[in-house]
Scaffold this motif. Sequence first.
Motif, PDB file in Angstrom:
ATOM      1  N   ASP A 295      15.145  32.102  27.970  1.00 23.39           N
ATOM      2  CA  ASP A 295      14.513  30.916  28.547  1.00 23.39           C
ATOM      3  C   ASP A 295      15.226  29.616  28.189  1.00 23.39           C
ATOM      4  OD1 ASP A 295      12.048  32.337  29.545  1.00 23.39           O
ATOM      5  OD2 ASP A 295      11.818  32.724  27.395  1.00 23.39           O
ATOM      6  N   VAL A 296      15.867  29.602  27.008  1.00 19.02           N
ATOM      7  CA  VAL A 296      16.496  28.378  26.498  1.00 19.02           C
ATOM      8  C   VAL A 296      17.845  28.730  25.891  1.00 19.02           C
ATOM      9  CG1 VAL A 296      16.275  26.409  24.928  1.00 19.02           C
ATOM     10  CG2 VAL A 296      14.212  27.415  25.946  1.00 19.02           C
ATOM     11  N   LEU A 297      18.863  27.932  26.208  1.00 20.33           N
ATOM     12  CA  LEU A 297      20.178  28.016  25.576  1.00 20.33           C
ATOM     13  C   LEU A 297      20.453  26.712  24.841  1.00 20.33           C
ATOM     14  CD1 LEU A 297      22.566  29.384  28.381  1.00 20.33           C
ATOM     15  CD2 LEU A 297      21.636  30.687  26.467  1.00 20.33           C
ATOM     16  N   VAL A 298      21.016  26.804  23.641  1.00 21.29           N
ATOM     17  CA  VAL A 298      21.534  25.622  22.956  1.00 21.29           C
ATOM     18  C   VAL A 298      23.047  25.637  23.114  1.00 21.29           C
ATOM     19  CG1 VAL A 298      21.807  24.432  20.761  1.00 21.29           C
ATOM     20  CG2 VAL A 298      19.617  25.502  21.325  1.00 21.29           C
ATOM     21  N   TYR A 299      23.545  24.632  23.834  1.00 22.63           N
ATOM     22  CA  TYR A 299      24.967  24.536  24.157  1.00 22.63           C
ATOM     23  C   TYR A 299      25.622  23.591  23.159  1.00 22.63           C
ATOM     24  CZ  TYR A 299      29.113  23.232  26.921  1.00 22.63           C
ATOM     25  OH  TYR A 299      30.397  22.965  27.353  1.00 22.63           O
TER      26      TYR A 299
ATOM     27  N   THR B 139       8.814  32.436  23.763  1.00 24.71           N
ATOM     28  CA  THR B 139       9.993  31.867  24.414  1.00 24.71           C
ATOM     29  C   THR B 139      11.236  32.457  23.785  1.00 24.71           C
ATOM     30  OG1 THR B 139       8.820  29.764  24.765  1.00 24.71           O
ATOM     31  CG2 THR B 139      11.214  29.748  25.029  1.00 24.71           C
ATOM     32  N   ARG B 140      12.128  32.987  24.630  1.00 24.84           N
ATOM     33  CA  ARG B 140      13.398  33.536  24.156  1.00 24.84           C
ATOM     34  C   ARG B 140      14.451  32.430  24.148  1.00 24.84           C
ATOM     35  NH1 ARG B 140      14.511  39.501  26.856  1.00 24.84           N
ATOM     36  NH2 ARG B 140      12.636  40.541  26.040  1.00 24.84           N
ATOM     37  N   VAL B 141      15.080  32.239  22.985  1.00 26.33           N
ATOM     38  CA  VAL B 141      16.058  31.174  22.817  1.00 26.33           C
ATOM     39  C   VAL B 141      17.354  31.750  22.251  1.00 26.33           C
ATOM     40  CG1 VAL B 141      16.531  28.922  21.782  1.00 26.33           C
ATOM     41  CG2 VAL B 141      14.162  29.571  22.313  1.00 26.33           C
ATOM     42  N   ASP B 142      18.470  31.424  22.878  1.00 26.36           N
ATOM     43  CA  ASP B 142      19.789  31.666  22.287  1.00 26.36           C
ATOM     44  C   ASP B 142      20.207  30.334  21.686  1.00 26.36           C
ATOM     45  OD1 ASP B 142      22.427  32.085  21.607  1.00 26.36           O
ATOM     46  OD2 ASP B 142      22.910  33.216  23.425  1.00 26.36           O
ATOM     47  N   LEU B 143      20.216  30.250  20.369  1.00 28.42           N
ATOM     48  CA  LEU B 143      20.330  28.968  19.677  1.00 28.42           C
ATOM     49  C   LEU B 143      21.751  28.473  19.486  1.00 28.42           C
ATOM     50  CD1 LEU B 143      17.423  29.477  17.170  1.00 28.42           C
ATOM     51  CD2 LEU B 143      17.765  27.388  18.497  1.00 28.42           C
ATOM     52  N   HIS B 144      22.748  29.183  20.031  1.00 25.04           N
ATOM     53  CA  HIS B 144      24.114  28.686  19.826  1.00 25.04           C
ATOM     54  C   HIS B 144      25.079  29.379  20.782  1.00 25.04           C
ATOM     55  CE1 HIS B 144      27.295  27.513  16.517  1.00 25.04           C
ATOM     56  NE2 HIS B 144      27.518  26.931  17.694  1.00 25.04           N
ATOM     57  N   VAL B 145      25.504  28.661  21.808  1.00 27.42           N
ATOM     58  CA  VAL B 145      26.557  29.151  22.695  1.00 27.42           C
ATOM     59  C   VAL B 145      27.637  28.091  22.801  1.00 27.42           C
ATOM     60  CG1 VAL B 145      24.938  30.580  24.005  1.00 27.42           C
ATOM     61  CG2 VAL B 145      25.545  28.314  24.864  1.00 27.42           C
ATOM     62  N   LYS B 146      28.856  28.535  22.977  1.00 26.15           N
ATOM     63  CA  LYS B 146      29.999  27.633  23.095  1.00 26.15           C
ATOM     64  C   LYS B 146      30.469  27.456  24.529  1.00 26.15           C
ATOM     65  CE  LYS B 146      30.624  26.881  18.693  1.00 26.15           C
ATOM     66  NZ  LYS B 146      30.166  25.582  18.166  1.00 26.15           N
ATOM     67  N   VAL B 147      29.956  28.280  25.438  1.00 24.66           N
ATOM     68  CA  VAL B 147      30.413  28.277  26.830  1.00 24.66           C
ATOM     69  C   VAL B 147      29.227  28.020  27.745  1.00 24.66           C
ATOM     70  CG1 VAL B 147      32.469  29.710  26.545  1.00 24.66           C
ATOM     71  CG2 VAL B 147      30.225  30.802  26.776  1.00 24.66           C
ATOM     72  N   LEU B 148      29.503  27.396  28.877  1.00 22.52           N
ATOM     73  CA  LEU B 148      28.433  27.117  29.828  1.00 22.52           C
ATOM     74  C   LEU B 148      29.026  27.001  31.222  1.00 22.52           C
ATOM     75  CD1 LEU B 148      25.437  26.468  30.304  1.00 22.52           C
ATOM     76  CD2 LEU B 148      25.983  24.058  29.892  1.00 22.52           C
ATOM     77  N   ASP B 149      28.640  27.932  32.085  1.00 25.85           N
ATOM     78  CA  ASP B 149      29.038  27.889  33.476  1.00 25.85           C
ATOM     79  C   ASP B 149      28.039  28.728  34.268  1.00 25.85           C
ATOM     80  OD1 ASP B 149      29.733  30.568  32.984  1.00 25.85           O
ATOM     81  OD2 ASP B 149      31.877  30.162  32.898  1.00 25.85           O
TER      82      ASP B 149
ATOM     83  N   THR C 252      29.092  37.647  26.421  1.00 26.25           N
ATOM     84  CA  THR C 252      28.231  37.864  25.257  1.00 26.25           C
ATOM     85  C   THR C 252      26.829  37.292  25.452  1.00 26.25           C
ATOM     86  OG1 THR C 252      30.268  37.599  23.972  1.00 26.25           O
ATOM     87  CG2 THR C 252      28.227  37.744  22.729  1.00 26.25           C
ATOM     88  N   VAL C 253      26.705  36.324  26.347  1.00 26.42           N
ATOM     89  CA  VAL C 253      25.415  35.668  26.569  1.00 26.42           C
ATOM     90  C   VAL C 253      24.413  36.675  27.128  1.00 26.42           C
ATOM     91  CG1 VAL C 253      24.216  33.878  27.896  1.00 26.42           C
ATOM     92  CG2 VAL C 253      26.457  33.405  26.882  1.00 26.42           C
ATOM     93  N   GLY C 254      23.191  36.629  26.618  1.00 22.65           N
ATOM     94  CA  GLY C 254      22.148  37.545  27.039  1.00 22.65           C
ATOM     95  C   GLY C 254      21.976  38.730  26.118  1.00 22.65           C
ATOM     96  N   GLY C 255      22.891  38.872  25.162  1.00 20.87           N
ATOM     97  CA  GLY C 255      22.809  40.009  24.251  1.00 20.87           C
ATOM     98  C   GLY C 255      22.077  39.733  22.964  1.00 20.87           C
ATOM     99  N   VAL C 256      21.766  38.449  22.709  1.00 17.86           N
ATOM    100  CA  VAL C 256      21.132  38.051  21.452  1.00 17.86           C
ATOM    101  C   VAL C 256      20.137  36.943  21.750  1.00 17.86           C
ATOM    102  CG1 VAL C 256      21.497  37.270  19.078  1.00 17.86           C
ATOM    103  CG2 VAL C 256      23.342  38.479  20.284  1.00 17.86           C
ATOM    104  N   TRP C 257      18.986  36.986  21.068  1.00 17.83           N
ATOM    105  CA  TRP C 257      18.054  35.868  21.214  1.00 17.83           C
ATOM    106  C   TRP C 257      17.087  35.851  20.036  1.00 17.83           C
ATOM    107  CZ3 TRP C 257      17.969  40.193  24.307  1.00 17.83           C
ATOM    108  CH2 TRP C 257      16.826  40.999  24.243  1.00 17.83           C
ATOM    109  N   THR C 258      16.453  34.700  19.882  1.00 13.58           N
ATOM    110  CA  THR C 258      15.364  34.536  18.933  1.00 13.58           C
ATOM    111  C   THR C 258      14.107  34.275  19.747  1.00 13.58           C
ATOM    112  OG1 THR C 258      16.870  33.588  17.291  1.00 13.58           O
ATOM    113  CG2 THR C 258      14.517  33.213  16.963  1.00 13.58           C
ATOM    114  N   GLU C 259      13.064  35.050  19.510  1.00 14.56           N
ATOM    115  CA  GLU C 259      11.832  34.924  20.283  1.00 14.56           C
ATOM    116  C   GLU C 259      10.787  34.175  19.452  1.00 14.56           C
ATOM    117  OE1 GLU C 259      10.498  37.995  23.144  1.00 14.56           O
ATOM    118  OE2 GLU C 259       8.853  38.248  21.699  1.00 14.56           O
TER     119      GLU C 259
END
Length: 251
Positions: A27-31, A4-14, A165-172
Amino acid sequence: MPTTRVDLHVKVLDDDVVRRAKAAGVDVLVYAPHFTRLPELRERAAAFSDDELLVVPGREVFTGSWRDRKHVLAVGLDDPVPDFVTLDGAISEFDRQDAAVLAPHPGFLTVSLTAADVERLRDRIDAVETYNPKHLPHHDRRARKVADAYGIPAFASSYAHRPETVGGVWTEFDADIDSEADLVDALQSGVSRRTYHQRNARFRARELAEQLHLGYENTWEKVDRLLLSGMEPTHPRHIAYGGKFDDVAVY
């Protein structure tokens, strides 16, 4: 093996953030935006979640005062936790709620846990951030040394303050993560994982844009927060918290 690919920290969501995350196979964003109470985070995260992308609410809590603030990221909270409480007060509340605790950007500027903090809290910190686009290379190296020194699993995040920036970094993670509870369990149990970030010229430009945004965030935006905005909705003495955190509030 499931991953599972997770971006564990984003500040924006739209809608743009969601589109970019899906296009990158996240697969997962932490907002976890600043100064936003948990009920609002949960409502917004649910509104942008679907069968392709799970959005999980997180709280990057400002512990300490404006002059000595240390950010700590919690995932899996059931009850709101305000900003501007002591570090130990925040950790105690995270413990009570059995939330996963992450150390974002350790040692970075004046807004982070120090290596000494991580050492003291090593049994309570579930992951240390070893890459985000606002870091310079020496920040990444220092963060990796901290994680390795205390045997704490690493994570990477986009730490995105800009949708691009979203989509450029993840933890698998080597696990199926289909819910907030699954993510908390993966973090707390130390599921094996790998960190990735794009390395092309386009993403380098996005890193630079994030680093420039940091200047705005720490100049005019801070002045606005301190002098113009009044009490934050996540201030510990806000009526929403009913005095529960008065004993650990720093203001």
